[in-house]
Design a protein around this motif. Structure first.
Motif, mmCIF file in Angstrom:
data_model
loop_
_atom_site.group_PDB
_atom_site.id
_atom_site.type_symbol
_atom_site.label_atom_id
_atom_site.label_comp_id
_atom_site.label_asym_id
_atom_site.label_seq_id
_atom_site.Cartn_x
_atom_site.Cartn_y
_atom_site.Cartn_z
ATOM 1 N N SER A 116 0.818 -1.211 0.000
ATOM 2 C CA SER A 116 0.000 0.000 0.000
ATOM 3 C C SER A 116 0.852 1.262 0.000
ATOM 4 C CB SER A 116 -0.900 0.025 1.242
ATOM 5 O OG SER A 116 -1.571 1.258 1.336
ATOM 6 N N SER A 117 0.476 2.225 -0.820
ATOM 7 C CA SER A 117 1.151 3.523 -0.803
ATOM 8 C C SER A 117 0.593 4.410 0.307
ATOM 9 C CB SER A 117 1.001 4.214 -2.154
ATOM 10 O OG SER A 117 -0.361 4.478 -2.415
ATOM 11 N N LEU A 118 -0.433 3.937 1.023
ATOM 12 C CA LEU A 118 -1.069 4.720 2.072
ATOM 13 C C LEU A 118 -0.705 4.252 3.476
ATOM 14 C CD1 LEU A 118 -4.617 4.968 0.455
ATOM 15 C CD2 LEU A 118 -2.823 6.712 0.466
ATOM 16 N N ASN A 119 0.069 3.166 3.587
ATOM 17 C CA ASN A 119 0.460 2.617 4.880
ATOM 18 C C ASN A 119 1.971 2.449 4.946
ATOM 19 O OD1 ASN A 119 -2.283 2.375 5.314
ATOM 20 N ND2 ASN A 119 -2.307 0.157 5.260
ATOM 21 N N LEU A 120 2.502 2.558 6.157
ATOM 22 C CA LEU A 120 3.927 2.357 6.381
ATOM 23 C C LEU A 120 4.117 1.689 7.734
ATOM 24 C CD1 LEU A 120 6.894 2.955 5.481
ATOM 25 C CD2 LEU A 120 6.723 5.042 6.856
ATOM 26 N N PHE A 121 4.858 0.587 7.753
ATOM 27 C CA PHE A 121 5.139 -0.153 8.982
ATOM 28 C C PHE A 121 6.659 -0.212 9.136
ATOM 29 C CE2 PHE A 121 3.183 -3.934 11.480
ATOM 30 C CZ PHE A 121 4.014 -3.707 12.549
ATOM 31 N N LEU A 122 7.169 0.430 10.185
ATOM 32 C CA LEU A 122 8.609 0.480 10.438
ATOM 33 C C LEU A 122 8.954 -0.209 11.747
ATOM 34 C CD1 LEU A 122 9.319 4.247 9.589
ATOM 35 C CD2 LEU A 122 9.673 2.247 8.110
ATOM 36 N N VAL A 123 10.183 -0.707 11.841
ATOM 37 C CA VAL A 123 10.708 -1.240 13.093
ATOM 38 C C VAL A 123 12.048 -0.588 13.398
ATOM 39 C CG1 VAL A 123 9.539 -3.478 12.885
ATOM 40 C CG2 VAL A 123 11.862 -3.225 12.007
ATOM 41 N N ALA A 124 12.357 -0.499 14.691
ATOM 42 C CA ALA A 124 13.689 -0.131 15.157
ATOM 43 C C ALA A 124 14.312 -1.434 15.648
ATOM 44 C CB ALA A 124 13.611 0.897 16.277
ATOM 45 N N GLU A 125 15.515 -1.708 15.176
ATOM 46 C CA GLU A 125 16.155 -2.995 15.462
ATOM 47 C C GLU A 125 17.524 -2.770 16.094
ATOM 48 O OE1 GLU A 125 16.810 -6.990 12.851
ATOM 49 O OE2 GLU A 125 17.552 -5.141 11.977
ATOM 50 N N VAL A 126 17.789 -3.519 17.166
ATOM 51 C CA VAL A 126 19.072 -3.470 17.859
ATOM 52 C C VAL A 126 19.646 -4.878 17.870
ATOM 53 C CG1 VAL A 126 20.248 -2.982 20.041
ATOM 54 C CG2 VAL A 126 18.289 -1.592 19.350
ATOM 55 N N GLY A 127 20.761 -5.082 17.196
ATOM 56 C CA GLY A 127 21.413 -6.390 17.210
ATOM 57 C C GLY A 127 20.508 -7.545 16.826
ATOM 58 N N GLY A 128 19.669 -7.344 15.830
ATOM 59 C CA GLY A 128 18.784 -8.395 15.356
ATOM 60 C C GLY A 128 17.478 -8.515 16.136
ATOM 61 N N GLN A 129 17.300 -7.707 17.170
ATOM 62 C CA GLN A 129 16.089 -7.742 17.987
ATOM 63 C C GLN A 129 15.279 -6.467 17.783
ATOM 64 O OE1 GLN A 129 15.218 -10.519 19.924
ATOM 65 N NE2 GLN A 129 16.922 -11.319 18.725
ATOM 66 N N ILE A 130 13.971 -6.600 17.661
ATOM 67 C CA ILE A 130 13.106 -5.439 17.494
ATOM 68 C C ILE A 130 12.954 -4.743 18.843
ATOM 69 C CG2 ILE A 130 10.775 -4.659 16.926
ATOM 70 C CD1 ILE A 130 10.743 -6.883 14.799
ATOM 71 N N ALA A 131 13.236 -3.429 18.840
ATOM 72 C CA ALA A 131 13.173 -2.623 20.049
ATOM 73 C C ALA A 131 11.974 -1.679 20.041
ATOM 74 C CB ALA A 131 14.460 -1.817 20.202
ATOM 75 N N GLY A 132 11.374 -1.517 18.880
ATOM 76 C CA GLY A 132 10.229 -0.630 18.758
ATOM 77 C C GLY A 132 9.666 -0.690 17.355
ATOM 78 N N PHE A 133 8.528 -0.046 17.174
ATOM 79 C CA PHE A 133 7.900 -0.040 15.851
ATOM 80 C C PHE A 133 6.999 1.174 15.726
ATOM 81 C CE2 PHE A 133 5.155 -2.393 18.692
ATOM 82 C CZ PHE A 133 3.896 -1.881 18.428
ATOM 83 N N SER A 134 6.673 1.516 14.506
ATOM 84 C CA SER A 134 5.685 2.559 14.251
ATOM 85 C C SER A 134 4.879 2.170 13.022
ATOM 86 C CB SER A 134 6.339 3.930 14.047
ATOM 87 O OG SER A 134 7.065 3.962 12.841
#
Length: 180
Positions: A66-84
Motif C-alpha cells: 500500500s502507498s497509504l500505509n507504512l510499517f517500520l521497526v527499530a532494530e538493535v542487534g537483530g532484535q526489534i526494540a520498537g515499531f511505528s
C-alpha cells in the motif's frame, strides 16, 4: 510501502530503522505485548486487542503493498526494540491523511528511537504527497507531546476523560496533527 534501512548510533547504541518484514512477525507479537505492559501511555493494557504473529504477517504484507500505509521497526542487534505504523485509507475524502502510532520498549527509551521512527514516517508521508499526519497522545505523556510539537505537530483538540488508567482516574487524550 517499503523504506530504505537507516543506521544510527546514539549514546553508544547502534540501531537501525527499517521497513517491517514478514520474518519480524513473531518478534512483533512479543514486543507489542511487552510494550503494552510497560507503560500506560498506550491505548491498551497488556493482552488487550492481542495480535498474534499471523495477524502481524498480514499487516506487514498489506502495508508493503500500500502507498497509504507504512510499517517500520527499530532494530538493535537483530532484535526489534520498537515499531511505528502509519495507516491511511483509500476513501476519496480522507486519502490525503494518515494516522501515526509508535511504541518503543522501555529499556530503549532515551536513544531517540521514537524520534527516528517519527522522522522516517514524516519523510515518507512528504514523499507520498500526504497532506496530514494525525496522532493521539495521553495528556500526561509530556515528553511525547514535546517531541511531536518539535516535529511540526500542533494540538487540534482534547478528548476529555478519554482513558481510565490503573490508578482509577480519567485522563484526557490530546489530538495532534501535522499539516503540509
Amino acid at each position: 510501502m517499503q523504506l530504505t534501512k537507516q543506521l544510527f548510533q546514539v549514546k553508544g547504541l547502534d540501531y537501525c530503522v527499517r521497513s517491517a518484514e514478514i520474518q519480524d512477525a513473531v518478534q512483533l507479537e512479543k514486543v507489542r505485548l511487552q510494550i503494552d505492559g510497560e507503560t500506560e501511555n498506550m491505548d491498551r493494557k497488556r493482552g488487550e486487542a492481542y495480535l498474534d504473529a499471523a495477524a502481524f504477517e498480514r499487516l506487514i504484507e498489506e502495508d508493503a503493498k500500500s502507498s497509504l500505509n507504512l510499517f517500520l521497526v527499530a532494530e538493535v542487534g537483530g532484535q526489534i526494540a520498537g515499531f511505528s505504523r502509519c495507516e491511511g485509507n483509500a476513501l476519496n475524502r480522507t486519502q490525503h491523511q494518515v494516522e501515526f502510532g509508535v511504541g518503543v520498549l522501555k529499556k530503549f527509551w532515551g536513544y531517540g528511537m521514537g524520534r527516528k521512527l517519527l522522522e522516517a514516517s514524516i519523510h515518507w508521508a512528504d514523499m507520498q504527497g500526504i497532506k496530514k499526519i494525525s496522532l493521539k497522545v495521553l495528556e500526561s505523556n509530556e515528553k511525547a507531546i514535546e517531541l511531536y510539537a518539535n516535529c511540526g505537530f500542533r494540538v487540534e483538540g482534547v478528548l476529555k476523560m478519554d482513558k481510565r488508567l490503573a490508578d482509577g482516574n480519567y485522563y484526557d487524550t490530546v489530538v495532534m496533527g501535522r499539516i503540509i
